[in-house]
Write a protein that holds these residues in place. Structure first.
Motif, PDB file in Angstrom:
ATOM      1  N   ILE A   1      13.679  14.973  64.911  1.00 29.47           N
ATOM      2  CA  ILE A   1      14.265  16.269  64.526  1.00 29.47           C
ATOM      3  C   ILE A   1      14.490  16.382  63.025  1.00 29.47           C
TER       4      ILE A   1
ATOM      5  N   LYS B   1      12.575  19.245  61.590  1.00 29.90           N
ATOM      6  CA  LYS B   1      12.662  20.537  62.266  1.00 29.90           C
ATOM      7  C   LYS B   1      13.651  21.471  61.567  1.00 29.90           C
TER       8      LYS B   1
ATOM      9  N   SER C   1      10.298  23.990  58.040  1.00 31.85           N
ATOM     10  CA  SER C   1      10.619  22.583  57.921  1.00 31.85           C
ATOM     11  C   SER C   1      11.383  22.323  56.624  1.00 31.85           C
TER      12      SER C   1
END
Length: 328
Positions: free
Chosen positions: A64, A67, A264
């Motif tokens: 993650i 992300k 991102s």
């Protein structure tokens, strides 16, 4: 370290910002490193009231860091603004045996946490996550660098079409109360003019500046406008005013909007999130509560959360001067 804390809750609240997931990951892994439990609280204070909790470990936060957004979700809670709502939240924390909170968000998130602490003496520490970079006590907030680069990339592309068609573009970026994104993105993309809430350029001076640019040989121009700028009621009024008072320009508007929140996170935001998450957890374990983790001259510092809430971010006056020179 004094370790009376056995379980730490982490939540994200308010507007999302790139790097929030990286910060959640850092908190979870710092907890695992120090052999304490970590609990993710879904949907911010709303989820805290409802007991929407999930245990996090080092593996549950895999993949993650790159992300955008926040996998714990975010929400604004009207109920948490009431004492009754905050009491419900406190009861849920007690039921789950959570000893302290890491709050990832901005001014509203910290204000809620500060009131919660005053009422229940509950340990909190904040990680500043907001693309506007408008929190006092830190040079950078999570998400700001990513949003800035997103804005610059978009403006670069807009300039290509502006040059091809001899157009004037007003590009609106986020910044309701402060102009950090507008100022830095404007300088970085070579904008002819930058409009920020802190400086009221005035409509007449805007026209003079655009006219001067044309006389010096510029056939197209980019004006970067922070959404909170007071030169006009809004960016569309600015367009109409220029069209009515300045001949020879095909004037267009591009509002970048929420695309600045997504995507991102940059390497800078990822690294900053990792550093802040570790600092937040270790500060709680050391008995340091009611602070915000900030970065000052690339060093992590703890800043009283009440001062962060009550303070006002200021624009870089030197960069304003540089922007005037660069627009000649």
């Amino acid at each position: 370290m004094e370790n009376q804390i056995k379980k730490i809750g982490v939540l994200t609240s308010g507007g999302d910002a790139p790097g929030m997931n990286a910060a959640i990951r850092s908190v979870a892994r710092a907890c695992a490193y120090h052999n304490i439990e970590c609990v993710g609280i879904y949907r911010g204070y709303e989820g805290m009231i409802e007991g929407d909790f999930k245990s996090l470990n080092a593996r549950s936060v895999n993949h993650i860091i790159n992300k955008g957004g926040t996998f714990l979700k975010s929400a604004r809670s009207e109920e948490f603004r009431t004492k009754e709502g905050r009491k419900k939240a406190y009861d849920q924390l007690q039921k789950e045996q959570i000893d302290a909170l890491v709050l990832i968000g901005g001014d509203g998130t910290f204000t809620g946490g500060m009131i919660f602490n005053e009422e229940f003496n509950f340990p909190i520490i904040g990680i500043p996550g907001t693309i506007d970079n408008d929190i006092v006590g830190t040079n950078y907030t999570l998400g700001y660098d990513t949003a800035l680069n997103t804005a610059v990339e978009a403006i670069d592309k807009i300039r290509d079409t502006a040059s091809s068609h001899r157009r004037l573009f007003f590009v609106e970026v986020m910044g309701r109360d402060v102009g950090h994104i507008a100022l830095n993105a404007g300088v970085g993309s070579g904008a002819e003019e930058i409009l920020v809430p802190e400086e009221d350029l005035g409509l007449d001076r805007l026209l003079e500046s655009l006219e001067k640019s044309r006389h010096t040989g510029k056939s197209s121009s980019i004006v970067v406008v922070a959404e909170g700028d007071k030169t006009g009621k809004n960016v569309f009024e600015l367009r109409d005013y220029v069209e009515e008072n300045l001949e020879g320009y095909d004037v267009r508007v591009s509002v970048l909007g929420h695309m600045q929140r997504g995507g991102s996170p940059s390497c800078f935001d990822r690294v900053l999130a990792c550093r802040m998450g570790v600092k937040a957890v270790e500060s709680l374990l050391e008995g340091k509560f009611n602070y915000m983790v900030g970065t000052v001259n690339n060093k992590l510092e703890l800043y009283p959360i009440d001062k962060a809430v009550k303070g006002h971010s200021t624009i870089d006056a030197e960069l304003l001067r540089v922007s005037d020179i660069m627009s000649i």
